[in-house]
Design a protein around this motif. Sequence first.
Motif: not given
Length: 128
Positions: A1-7, A9-11, A39-44, A46-54
């Motif tokens: 259960m602890a491995g369901e979400f990657s670090r 995705s939590r960030i 949604e916010v997708r963070v690179a592994k 942590l160099g950048y985060a792609d922020v998707y908005y409407t």
Amino acid sequence: MAGEFSRTSRIGDQLQKELASLIQFEVKDPRLGMVTINEVRVAKDLGYADVYYTVLGLDDDQQRLADNQAALDSAKNFLRHRLAKEVKLRIMPHLRFHYDATVVNGARMSALIDEAIRKDNSNPTDQE
């Protein structure tokens, strides 16, 4: 259960919550409309985060969408600095904002499907 979400995705989830609050209450740019962070997708690394908005109600107004993009781009350093105070990370990702057209495209596709069903129902063919 602890491995369901990657670090990452939590960030990303944490950054999404904080960004929504910061954009709503702290960014005072008059070009900015009612922005929703989808949604916010963070690179592994942590160099950048792609922020998707409407933006509420501006789906067809390209000029206002461009103004919102410019407002978010001009506020990204401020937002990154504020995020660094709120979210305790050694490295705060650089923010990249992207307009998310999936909601608009989904509504358009739904309308097309409804129209096709109406046409089929209004023009019945004999299928005996």
